[in-house]
Design a protein around this motif. Structure first.
Motif, PDB file in Angstrom:
ATOM      1  N   GLU A  48       0.836  -1.199   0.000  1.00  0.00           N
ATOM      2  CA  GLU A  48       0.000   0.000   0.000  1.00  0.00           C
ATOM      3  C   GLU A  48       0.873   1.251   0.000  1.00  0.00           C
ATOM      4  N   THR A  49       1.787   1.342  -0.945  1.00  0.00           N
ATOM      5  CA  THR A  49       2.665   2.518  -0.994  1.00  0.00           C
ATOM      6  C   THR A  49       1.924   3.679  -1.656  1.00  0.00           C
ATOM      7  N   GLU A  50       2.384   4.897  -1.363  1.00  0.00           N
ATOM      8  CA  GLU A  50       1.853   6.091  -2.028  1.00  0.00           C
ATOM      9  C   GLU A  50       2.307   6.078  -3.481  1.00  0.00           C
ATOM     10  N   VAL A  51       1.402   6.305  -4.389  1.00  0.00           N
ATOM     11  CA  VAL A  51       1.765   6.388  -5.801  1.00  0.00           C
ATOM     12  C   VAL A  51       1.147   7.663  -6.351  1.00  0.00           C
ATOM     13  N   GLU A  52       1.844   8.340  -7.218  1.00  0.00           N
ATOM     14  CA  GLU A  52       1.350   9.589  -7.800  1.00  0.00           C
ATOM     15  C   GLU A  52       0.000   9.326  -8.496  1.00  0.00           C
ATOM     16  N   GLU A  53      -0.965  10.217  -8.291  1.00  0.00           N
ATOM     17  CA  GLU A  53      -2.319   9.895  -8.717  1.00  0.00           C
ATOM     18  C   GLU A  53      -2.475   9.777 -10.233  1.00  0.00           C
ATOM     19  N   GLY A  54      -1.719  10.598 -10.972  1.00  0.00           N
ATOM     20  CA  GLY A  54      -1.803  10.516 -12.437  1.00  0.00           C
ATOM     21  C   GLY A  54      -1.466   9.120 -12.927  1.00  0.00           C
ATOM     22  N   LEU A  55      -0.462   8.529 -12.303  1.00  0.00           N
ATOM     23  CA  LEU A  55      -0.046   7.179 -12.689  1.00  0.00           C
ATOM     24  C   LEU A  55      -1.110   6.158 -12.278  1.00  0.00           C
ATOM     25  N   ARG A  56      -1.668   6.356 -11.115  1.00  0.00           N
ATOM     26  CA  ARG A  56      -2.725   5.446 -10.654  1.00  0.00           C
ATOM     27  C   ARG A  56      -3.916   5.496 -11.596  1.00  0.00           C
ATOM     28  N   LEU A  57      -4.237   6.709 -12.076  1.00  0.00           N
ATOM     29  CA  LEU A  57      -5.414   6.840 -12.944  1.00  0.00           C
ATOM     30  C   LEU A  57      -5.141   6.270 -14.336  1.00  0.00           C
ATOM     31  N   LYS A  58      -3.904   6.416 -14.791  1.00  0.00           N
ATOM     32  CA  LYS A  58      -3.586   5.883 -16.121  1.00  0.00           C
ATOM     33  C   LYS A  58      -3.676   4.361 -16.116  1.00  0.00           C
ATOM     34  N   TYR A  59      -3.216   3.764 -15.029  1.00  0.00           N
ATOM     35  CA  TYR A  59      -3.312   2.305 -14.908  1.00  0.00           C
ATOM     36  C   TYR A  59      -4.378   1.964 -13.875  1.00  0.00           C
ATOM     37  N   ARG A  60      -5.567   2.502 -14.080  1.00  0.00           N
ATOM     38  CA  ARG A  60      -6.610   2.332 -13.071  1.00  0.00           C
ATOM     39  C   ARG A  60      -6.914   0.862 -12.804  1.00  0.00           C
ATOM     40  N   TYR A  61      -6.868   0.040 -13.882  1.00  0.00           N
ATOM     41  CA  TYR A  61      -7.187  -1.381 -13.697  1.00  0.00           C
ATOM     42  C   TYR A  61      -6.184  -2.061 -12.766  1.00  0.00           C
ATOM     43  N   LEU A  62      -4.977  -1.515 -12.690  1.00  0.00           N
ATOM     44  CA  LEU A  62      -3.999  -2.072 -11.739  1.00  0.00           C
ATOM     45  C   LEU A  62      -4.221  -1.494 -10.340  1.00  0.00           C
ATOM     46  N   ASP A  63      -4.537  -0.196 -10.311  1.00  0.00           N
ATOM     47  CA  ASP A  63      -4.802   0.428  -9.013  1.00  0.00           C
ATOM     48  C   ASP A  63      -5.999  -0.256  -8.345  1.00  0.00           C
ATOM     49  N   LEU A  64      -6.989  -0.596  -9.161  1.00  0.00           N
ATOM     50  CA  LEU A  64      -8.190  -1.247  -8.627  1.00  0.00           C
ATOM     51  C   LEU A  64      -7.885  -2.636  -8.067  1.00  0.00           C
ATOM     52  N   ARG A  65      -6.770  -3.211  -8.507  1.00  0.00           N
ATOM     53  CA  ARG A  65      -6.373  -4.517  -7.975  1.00  0.00           C
ATOM     54  C   ARG A  65      -5.859  -4.409  -6.543  1.00  0.00           C
ATOM     55  N   ARG A  66      -5.442  -3.212  -6.152  1.00  0.00           N
ATOM     56  CA  ARG A  66      -4.805  -3.058  -4.837  1.00  0.00           C
ATOM     57  C   ARG A  66      -5.854  -3.076  -3.725  1.00  0.00           C
ATOM     58  N   ALA A  67      -5.375  -3.414  -2.536  1.00  0.00           N
ATOM     59  CA  ALA A  67      -6.292  -3.675  -1.423  1.00  0.00           C
ATOM     60  C   ALA A  67      -7.218  -2.484  -1.136  1.00  0.00           C
ATOM     61  N   ARG A  68      -6.660  -1.267  -1.178  1.00  0.00           N
ATOM     62  CA  ARG A  68      -7.457  -0.093  -0.819  1.00  0.00           C
ATOM     63  C   ARG A  68      -8.687   0.057  -1.720  1.00  0.00           C
ATOM     64  N   LEU A  69      -8.468  -0.004  -3.019  1.00  0.00           N
ATOM     65  CA  LEU A  69      -9.608   0.210  -3.903  1.00  0.00           C
ATOM     66  C   LEU A  69     -10.524  -1.010  -3.965  1.00  0.00           C
ATOM     67  N   GLN A  70      -9.964  -2.192  -3.742  1.00  0.00           N
ATOM     68  CA  GLN A  70     -10.833  -3.374  -3.639  1.00  0.00           C
ATOM     69  C   GLN A  70     -11.788  -3.213  -2.449  1.00  0.00           C
ATOM     70  N   ARG A  71     -11.245  -2.731  -1.342  1.00  0.00           N
ATOM     71  CA  ARG A  71     -12.086  -2.486  -0.157  1.00  0.00           C
ATOM     72  C   ARG A  71     -13.178  -1.476  -0.495  1.00  0.00           C
ATOM     73  N   ASN A  72     -12.784  -0.405  -1.202  1.00  0.00           N
ATOM     74  CA  ASN A  72     -13.755   0.644  -1.508  1.00  0.00           C
ATOM     75  C   ASN A  72     -14.848   0.164  -2.466  1.00  0.00           C
ATOM     76  N   LEU A  73     -14.440  -0.632  -3.454  1.00  0.00           N
ATOM     77  CA  LEU A  73     -15.442  -1.166  -4.382  1.00  0.00           C
ATOM     78  C   LEU A  73     -16.439  -2.034  -3.631  1.00  0.00           C
ATOM     79  N   GLU A  74     -15.908  -2.837  -2.713  1.00  0.00           N
ATOM     80  CA  GLU A  74     -16.808  -3.725  -1.971  1.00  0.00           C
ATOM     81  C   GLU A  74     -17.755  -2.916  -1.084  1.00  0.00           C
ATOM     82  N   LEU A  75     -17.194  -1.926  -0.401  1.00  0.00           N
ATOM     83  CA  LEU A  75     -18.017  -1.108   0.486  1.00  0.00           C
ATOM     84  C   LEU A  75     -19.154  -0.447  -0.296  1.00  0.00           C
TER      85      LEU A  75
END
Ligand code: ASP
Length: 600
Positions: free
Chosen positions: A117-144
């Motif tokens: 769960e490292t900090e990643v620059e948001e532009g990069l996270r948005l460009k590879y959103r499908y990878l960001d969504l794989r990470r625990a934080r966004l998986q938790r948010n999708l489920e919630l």
């Protein structure tokens, strides 16, 4: 199915079973000729051991894999050797011994680590959103978010609501923003507007006899993207017939109270029932119509103490019809000059020309204005703010809107800084009795406080002719932790009153008929009294998830420049497409080099 079990479900009772797992390689470790893999899927992580003594081939295949490869494993579940258990993992007592191992798809090295769960620059996270969504934080948010929406659907179904879809291609349904327009190919020069909300459509469903409607509705508003705003966002849109204000508020309050208790049981509701404030009261106490009531630091009016005080700034504000108000920053008397300057700059962003202060300490204390005041007057002001030694009193003297806005922002800032905004507390409240219309100085006309279809209070209807600014609307806002979480109202349901309101806000009858003729006409065919509300799913979900921005609870959000940096939308189109749509672009689009760094 490629898998017999998920990676999160294996427990000691599965020991001895042969299972198949499939997922992503979370981590790989090689140890004394044996390869260990953490295999991850949506449900969790399981440890896989590839031991050449069990299967040479599986061991060889496993030795090649890297993080994020997609693999499938077959093998026996066995208990981990004593002392090797991992209590922080739900599957930490067992592991799967690979008898067969298959690479389903290799992966390039991801641009950022998925497993950490490292900090990643948001532009990069948005460009590879499908990878960001794989990470625990966004998986938790999708489920919630899924849990929230599911709860809402079940709750409303249980109370006789129907979910009805309404069109995305429609006519303007204004909510105070610019419309997104869609050109029509078959009707040259004509445009659909994307709904800013399904407002008119849900009202027409009431005319249609649906009585109880809801929709998890996408809304589109072309406005500048400040925090908590996206070009498209989602509301729980609902509408009910034969109701008064209390009915809608009671339903929404019960729904969201139960939602919290069911979906985020770890959070504490500040108050049940939710506090209610009149607009006038909330402005007086908090300076803003969406107060964060998790903490005090309320505004205090000292306008009556300004005349004759000797301090020109206070005196002239009071004399010219403005107001002088202050807040007591508890325990902040030791703030440095620089810290006070920063607070002054913050107040300045909201129009305040200065920030007067008085630091309350034993003896004199520092103050920007005490030298002008008699000790008695200074004492009276301190008493009004319930000052105690150690407090820092901050004052703004100006026109009321400037005083309210700047002090409200200061208050929120201080609340944050002093750690008074506990993220685990959910402070819902209602604001009611809003002014029906507000004066738009630029355009020299009245604007609806809520929207065009909100009903004034019955008893205030005569004021629409004599003194519109004093009329109250049947509007109610739902506020959560200082965020406007939703708004609604009882609607107008007769043509005459609707036309009167159109007139009041300066819509020429011809224009009103062109734009809203269908509503006016519908009101002539037996319209029940009705009202509704539309809580924002993104905003509420982000507060439930402790996220700083709604982008974190939206699967594929736009960045702050309203771009989708993953697909690079919006983008220029083929000249032929424009021609088909009978459109000419005046300024040819700039060719952009896509740089990740500036997309955040
Ligand atoms: N349509 C309104 C909005 O989007 C909500 C409502 O009045 O129900 O704010």
């Amino acid at each position: 199915m490629d898998k017999t079990h998920t990676c999160g479900e294996l427990r000691p009772e599965h020991v001895g079973q042969t299972v198949a797992l499939a997922g992503w390689v979370h981590r790989r470790r090689d140890h004394g000729g044996v390869t260990f893999l953490d295999l991850r899927d949506r449900w969790g992580i399981a440890q896989v051991v590839a031991n050449p003594s069990i299967s040479e081939a599986a061991h060889r295949a496993a030795a090649d894999v890297r993080a994020e490869w997609v693999v499938r494993v077959e093998g026996m579940v066995r208990r981990r050797p004593q002392g090797m258990e991992n209590p922080s993992l739900a599957t930490g007592d067992i592991e799967v011994e690979a008898a067969a191992f298959q690479v389903l798809n290799p992966a390039r090295t991801p641009p950022f680590p998925i497993a950490e769960e490292t900090e990643v620059e948001e532009g990069l996270r948005l460009k590879y959103r499908y990878l960001d969504l794989r990470r625990a934080r966004l998986q938790r948010n999708l489920e919630l978010r899924h849990r929230m929406v599911k709860f809402i659907r079940d709750y409303l179904d249980g109370r006789g609501f129907w979910e009805v879809e309404t069109p995305i291609l429609f006519k303007t349904t204004p909510e105070g923003a610019r419309d997104y327009l869609v050109p029509s190919r078959v009707h040259p020069g004509h445009f659909y507007a994307l709904p800013q909300s399904p407002q008119q459509l849900k009202q027409l469903l009431m005319v249609a006899g649906v009585e109880r409607y809801f929709q998890i509705a996408r809304c589109f508003r072309d406005e500048d993207l400040r925090g908590d705003r996206q070009p498209e966002f989602t509301q729980l849109d609902l509408e009910m017939s034969f109701v008064v204000r209390e009915d809608v508020m009671a339903l929404a309050e019960d729904l969201f109270t139960r939602l919290v208790e069911s979906v985020v049981p770890g959070k504490k509701l500040l108050a049940k029932p939710w506090p209610r404030f009149q607009y006038v009261e909330v402005m007086d106490r908090f300076g803003i119509d969406k107060p964060d009531i998790r903490f005090g630091l309320e505004l205090k009016d000292i306008t009556d103490l300004a005349p004759g005080s000797g301090f020109k700034v206070f005196e002239s504000a009071a004399a010219s019809g403005g107001t002088v108000r202050g807040i007591n920053a508890k325990g902040c008397a030791a703030f440095s000059r620089k810290e006070i300057d920063d607070l002054t700059a913050l107040a300045g962003e909201f129009g305040a020309r200065g920030l007067a202060y008085d630091a309350v300490v034993e003896g004199e204390g520092r103050s920007s204005f005490a030298k002008f005041l008699t000790p008695e007057r200074r004492q009276a002001i301190r008493a009004r703010l319930e000052a105690e030694p150690g407090d820092l009193l901050l004052f703004v003297a100006d026109r009321a809107p400037v005083v309210f806005e700047s002090l409200a922002r200061l208050r929120n800032h201080l609340g944050e800084r002093l750690g008074l905004r506990d993220p685990n507390t959910l402070a819902f409240c209602w604001v009611i009795d809003f002014p029906f219309v507000t004066w738009n100085e630029e355009e020299k006309r009245w604007d609806p406080s809520h929207h065009l279809f909100t009903s004034p209070m019955r008893e205030d209807i005569p004021l629409l002719d004599s003194d519109p600014g004093r009329a109250r609307g049947q509007q109610y806002d739902m506020v959560l932790n200082g965020v406007e979480a939703g708004g609604g109202s009882i609607r107008i349901h007769d043509r005459e009153l609707q036309e009167k309101v159109f007139g009041l806000i300066g819509l020429q009858p011809e224009v009103a008929r062109q734009r809203f003729g269908h509503m006016l006409e519908a009101f002539e065919y037996g319209t029940p009294p009705h009202g509704g509300i539309a809580p924002g799913i993104d905003r509420i979900c982000r507060l439930f998830a402790d996220e700083p921005d709604i982008r974190e609870v939206i699967a594929f959000p736009k960045n702050q420049a309203a771009r989708d940096v993953m697909s690079d939308a919006p983008s220029p189109v083929e000249p032929g497409q424009l021609e088909e749509l009978h459109l000419k672009v005046l300024e040819p689009p700039q060719t952009r080099t896509i740089s990740i760094a500036n997309q955040g």
